[in-house]
Design a protein around this motif. Sequence first.
Motif, PDB file in Angstrom:
ATOM      1  N   GLU A 175       0.841  -1.201   0.000  1.00 24.19           N
ATOM      2  CA  GLU A 175       0.000   0.000   0.000  1.00 24.19           C
ATOM      3  C   GLU A 175       0.874   1.248   0.000  1.00 24.19           C
ATOM      4  OE1 GLU A 175      -3.164   0.118   2.865  1.00 24.19           O
ATOM      5  OE2 GLU A 175      -3.269   2.311   2.819  1.00 24.19           O
ATOM      6  N   PHE A 453      17.030   4.775 -12.354  1.00 27.90           N
ATOM      7  CA  PHE A 453      17.915   4.385 -11.266  1.00 27.90           C
ATOM      8  C   PHE A 453      19.373   4.673 -11.590  1.00 27.90           C
ATOM      9  CE2 PHE A 453      14.466   1.040 -11.033  1.00 27.90           C
ATOM     10  CZ  PHE A 453      13.693   1.782 -10.175  1.00 27.90           C
TER      11      PHE A 453
ATOM     12  N   VAL B   5       9.169   9.292   7.241  1.00 24.90           N
ATOM     13  CA  VAL B   5       7.881   8.781   6.765  1.00 24.90           C
ATOM     14  C   VAL B   5       8.085   7.359   6.257  1.00 24.90           C
ATOM     15  CG1 VAL B   5       6.000   9.125   5.118  1.00 24.90           C
ATOM     16  CG2 VAL B   5       7.169  11.113   6.115  1.00 24.90           C
ATOM     17  N   TRP B   7       6.601   3.989   4.181  1.00 26.39           N
ATOM     18  CA  TRP B   7       5.574   3.611   3.222  1.00 26.39           C
ATOM     19  C   TRP B   7       4.653   2.592   3.855  1.00 26.39           C
ATOM     20  CZ3 TRP B   7       9.496  -0.102   2.658  1.00 26.39           C
ATOM     21  CH2 TRP B   7       9.085  -1.376   2.303  1.00 26.39           C
ATOM     22  N   GLY B   8       3.472   2.414   3.259  1.00 28.05           N
ATOM     23  CA  GLY B   8       2.401   1.638   3.859  1.00 28.05           C
ATOM     24  C   GLY B   8       2.815   0.273   4.364  1.00 28.05           C
ATOM     25  N   ARG B  11       4.502   0.102   7.797  1.00 27.43           N
ATOM     26  CA  ARG B  11       3.827   0.627   8.988  1.00 27.43           C
ATOM     27  C   ARG B  11       3.456  -0.481   9.963  1.00 27.43           C
ATOM     28  NH1 ARG B  11       0.258   4.656   5.195  1.00 27.43           N
ATOM     29  NH2 ARG B  11       2.060   5.860   4.494  1.00 27.43           N
ATOM     30  N   SER B  12       3.098  -1.642   9.404  1.00 24.62           N
ATOM     31  CA  SER B  12       2.704  -2.730  10.298  1.00 24.62           C
ATOM     32  C   SER B  12       3.881  -3.205  11.153  1.00 24.62           C
ATOM     33  CB  SER B  12       2.148  -3.897   9.479  1.00 24.62           C
ATOM     34  OG  SER B  12       3.138  -4.393   8.605  1.00 24.62           O
ATOM     35  N   GLU B  19       4.557   8.056  10.555  1.00 22.68           N
ATOM     36  CA  GLU B  19       5.575   9.113  10.688  1.00 22.68           C
ATOM     37  C   GLU B  19       6.247   8.985  12.043  1.00 22.68           C
ATOM     38  OE1 GLU B  19       3.515  12.564   7.894  1.00 22.68           O
ATOM     39  OE2 GLU B  19       4.258  13.069   9.897  1.00 22.68           O
ATOM     40  N   ALA B  52      14.609   8.186   0.573  1.00 20.85           N
ATOM     41  CA  ALA B  52      14.579   9.496  -0.070  1.00 20.85           C
ATOM     42  C   ALA B  52      14.883  10.563   0.973  1.00 20.85           C
ATOM     43  CB  ALA B  52      13.218   9.749  -0.705  1.00 20.85           C
ATOM     44  N   VAL B  57      16.517  10.102  -4.063  1.00 19.25           N
ATOM     45  CA  VAL B  57      16.353   8.708  -3.650  1.00 19.25           C
ATOM     46  C   VAL B  57      17.694   8.002  -3.651  1.00 19.25           C
ATOM     47  CG1 VAL B  57      15.226   6.518  -4.165  1.00 19.25           C
ATOM     48  CG2 VAL B  57      14.008   8.666  -4.556  1.00 19.25           C
ATOM     49  N   ARG B  59      19.521   4.249  -2.959  1.00 16.66           N
ATOM     50  CA  ARG B  59      19.232   2.815  -2.808  1.00 16.66           C
ATOM     51  C   ARG B  59      20.131   2.162  -1.763  1.00 16.66           C
ATOM     52  NH1 ARG B  59      18.340  -1.165  -7.335  1.00 16.66           N
ATOM     53  NH2 ARG B  59      20.582  -0.970  -7.566  1.00 16.66           N
ATOM     54  N   GLU B  71      13.608  15.956   5.092  1.00 18.28           N
ATOM     55  CA  GLU B  71      12.408  15.137   4.991  1.00 18.28           C
ATOM     56  C   GLU B  71      12.839  13.772   4.457  1.00 18.28           C
ATOM     57  OE1 GLU B  71       8.089  16.154   3.711  1.00 18.28           O
ATOM     58  OE2 GLU B  71       9.110  15.434   1.931  1.00 18.28           O
ATOM     59  N   VAL B  73      11.983   9.802   3.600  1.00 15.84           N
ATOM     60  CA  VAL B  73      10.927   8.837   3.300  1.00 15.84           C
ATOM     61  C   VAL B  73      11.589   7.491   3.037  1.00 15.84           C
ATOM     62  CG1 VAL B  73       8.988   8.248   1.806  1.00 15.84           C
ATOM     63  CG2 VAL B  73       9.539  10.656   2.235  1.00 15.84           C
ATOM     64  N   LEU B  75      11.302   3.913   1.425  1.00 18.60           N
ATOM     65  CA  LEU B  75      10.552   3.293   0.336  1.00 18.60           C
ATOM     66  C   LEU B  75      11.009   1.853   0.158  1.00 18.60           C
ATOM     67  CD1 LEU B  75      11.342   6.090  -2.247  1.00 18.60           C
ATOM     68  CD2 LEU B  75       9.147   5.771  -1.139  1.00 18.60           C
ATOM     69  N   PRO B  76      10.241   1.063  -0.571  1.00 17.29           N
ATOM     70  CA  PRO B  76      10.771  -0.253  -0.956  1.00 17.29           C
ATOM     71  C   PRO B  76      11.994  -0.067  -1.844  1.00 17.29           C
ATOM     72  CG  PRO B  76       8.428  -0.083  -1.436  1.00 17.29           C
ATOM     73  CD  PRO B  76       8.897   1.287  -1.086  1.00 17.29           C
ATOM     74  N   LYS B  77      12.844  -1.056  -1.863  1.00 18.59           N
ATOM     75  CA  LYS B  77      14.034  -0.967  -2.719  1.00 18.59           C
ATOM     76  C   LYS B  77      13.593  -0.968  -4.187  1.00 18.59           C
ATOM     77  CE  LYS B  77      18.522  -2.038  -2.130  1.00 18.59           C
ATOM     78  NZ  LYS B  77      19.480  -2.731  -1.302  1.00 18.59           N
ATOM     79  N   LEU B  78      14.073   0.016  -4.927  1.00 19.94           N
ATOM     80  CA  LEU B  78      13.629   0.182  -6.304  1.00 19.94           C
ATOM     81  C   LEU B  78      14.483  -0.659  -7.239  1.00 19.94           C
ATOM     82  CD1 LEU B  78      13.046   4.018  -6.206  1.00 19.94           C
ATOM     83  CD2 LEU B  78      11.319   2.243  -6.252  1.00 19.94           C
TER      84      LEU B  78
END
Lengths: 749, 81
Positions: A175, A453, B5, B7-8, B11-12, B19, B52, B57, B59, B71, B73, B75-78
């Motif tokens: 999500e 990338f 921050v 990503w979704g 959070r779990s 945040e 980020a 961003v 990696r 700030e 963030v 993220l998943p690894k791109l």
Amino acid sequence: MSDKGLSESENDFKVIGTRPIRPDGIDKVTGRALYGADRYAPGMLVGKVLRSPYPHARIRAIDTTRAEALAGVKAIITKGDFGPVPASQKATLNNVMAQDKALFDGHAIAAVAAVDNSTALKALELIQVDYEILPHVTDVVAAMADDAPLVHDDNFTKGVEPKPKKPSNIAARLEFGHGDVEAGFGEASLIVEQEFATEAAHQGYIEPPACLATYSDDGSSELWCTTQGHFMVRDTCAALLGITVSKLRVTASEIGGGFGGKTAVYLEPLALALSRKSGRPVKMVMSRSEVFRAAGPTASSSMRVKIGVDKDGRITAADALLNYQSGAFPGFITMLGAMSAFACYNLENVRSVGHEVITNRPMQVSYRAPGAPISNFAVESVIDELARKLDMDPIEFRLKNAAREGDRSSYGPRYEQIGLEKTLETVRENPHYQAALPKGHGRGVAVGFWFNFGGLTAISLNINSDGTVTVSVGRPDIGGSRASMCLMAAEELGIPYENVRTIIADTSSLGYNDTTDGSRTTFSNGLAIIQAARQAKSIMCARAAKMWDLPEEAVEWVDGAVQPCGPNAGDFPAVSIAEIAGKAPQTGGPIAGHCEVNAEGAGVSFAAHIADVEVDEDTGRTTVHRYTVVQDAGKAIHPAYVEGQYQGGAAQGIGWALNEGYVYGDDGLMQNPGFLDYRIPVCSDLPMIDTEIIEIPNKGHPYGVRGVGETSIVPPLATIANAIRSATGVRVNQVPMAPPVVLKALEES
Amino acid sequence: MVKVVLWGGLRSKAKGQSELQIAASTIREMFLRLSEDFPDLEAELEHNVSVAVDGKVYRDALFVTIDDASEVVILPKLQGG
């Protein structure tokens, strides 16, 4: 030494932005270039793979006795010839050689090395496999059902709390987003919600996977193969076969197309294992049928997208549910589809949820901007419907909601300097967009996004004795990158393009290089080449200064030569790179520059496409009459190749939109594993694809480069769908929009 | 304190928080603090994330500096194609 520094304005460039002939062109048009299947070795054997005829079956036993007894058979391998492997490589091993179960039609069960092709094929027929046929599932929606056959009975969905107690085919829930989507829809005066589906598309490279492996008695081994990443091949094969990394040297052949499809191993570990077992070199080449059945396409999908706007046309909320079919193993394409879905827009309330769904299909593999064209098709179709209902020009509607510098992206970070607004403004003024539509034609537009990338990069730049330059890079050239590398080295050194040669070095010659994917090569190789050239210039300046008995700061590099600078430097004639190189033995030895870096700072890019189509209402066939790509390149190093990337991505996207798609029968077998039945577009199917390059520099690169190879395949699916909607008044929500699909939609409208 | 921050999907593993405020001057320090506070995050941070910082961003860049004005963030690894 003085230098012009990192920030060069466009006006400073002398060779960047020119269009010289590609250095590999003559070899390729004369047939001298060597591809994956073009290498031979004394005593070489032929390797062939026995593949599962069932989409899902337990392998109870494999009897190779009769095959081994066949004259000319030198080695047979099965799962027992590999491993144990680290947990991170188990899926990779299972994909290249089935373990306990055959998981898809075409899954490798065993492989044979024999003295010739016919003997190898005969040996495959003599291998007896005892299968227990299991129920299968190839459809993404069916695979998500509670009573679906389980592809892996130990798969528990990641990303949900509490952790499921029951296994399923959903590998992960992902999500992304921010804000309050429900509240945002509450503010909307107009909401459009629709469902979409896309079928899997293959990368369609013309050259099939091919390799030649030679395993020596002392354990050292050589591998020649067609790949987008020979360092990835080396490390993966070493892990699967238990080889020390330094013992395996991989050389990348020329590559006949990759498009993401050659970012995984297929034959390479099998050829090495066969060579190890037989003591002979082994060559393997996939047939086209094998390519389709076992060398991964991209995902298929089932999606729902809902977007709300206020009365002024401002988006108040956006929501997407994206179910991606991932093949027999979990991947990462769903994640990228979910992250990129709404990336073109500045949204206060946004959510995208992805489900990664495992099926009895081949492992999904990257295909040019993996995952993004799929979700973009759904989102940009709904955006088009909203613009229609608002009676707004589709470009104006997008401009009103476009992401700009400083906006928070739908996947998290705020954007740095980006070019979407400029791209849309350029489309608005483009002659194609301005042209009147002939009667019966429809026009569609769509925008698209890709991350781009950087990554691990190691290069070497050598100043030769005559002042020419050889650059060694570690990424295969899949899109003309050698020309761009030569241009950047020439620019930085101030020498002619023709004086630079770039080669693709093998894995024993350089440090690790990430695979040629993610549109990274021109960005990260270029960044490294510029740094290496600056290092070499610094050395040459120091050598000249010593010869003049000047301090280093009293000389400067100008146009391929060192000259004195400053008030007390004296009046010496400039010495050229050739003169400095010629004196190198006496002034300190060979001169070179190196750069080993994890290149960060890649810049995202955006594209907008325009299509004019005509639909035959009797057959459902769509003809594309005109097509234009406008895209931000940051800085186009070699504009002709940038345009080529734009055209290639658009052509592949049009093929995906209109014709390409995997067809599975009820038996779980692929029905169209060949180019006669899986139809990629040919020249006669396409108009000239016009291009317009936008240049909004990426501040993370010395010359402003952004990746360009992937963004161009993102918008075509929606662009074509929106054009069909314009031409017929009918929204087609299913890709490919092949004639039967369009005809059905027309009949149901 | 740096604002981070998540990503979704992360959070779990951070007790539902999206945040966080973390005292850190580099990405590496941030990972260490997050792993101390939320042990379930450790494996993800080790292998599966990009970061980020002010829109840029990264990696794999443990030593990139961050400060209270950054700030950040996660993220998943791109990966690309």
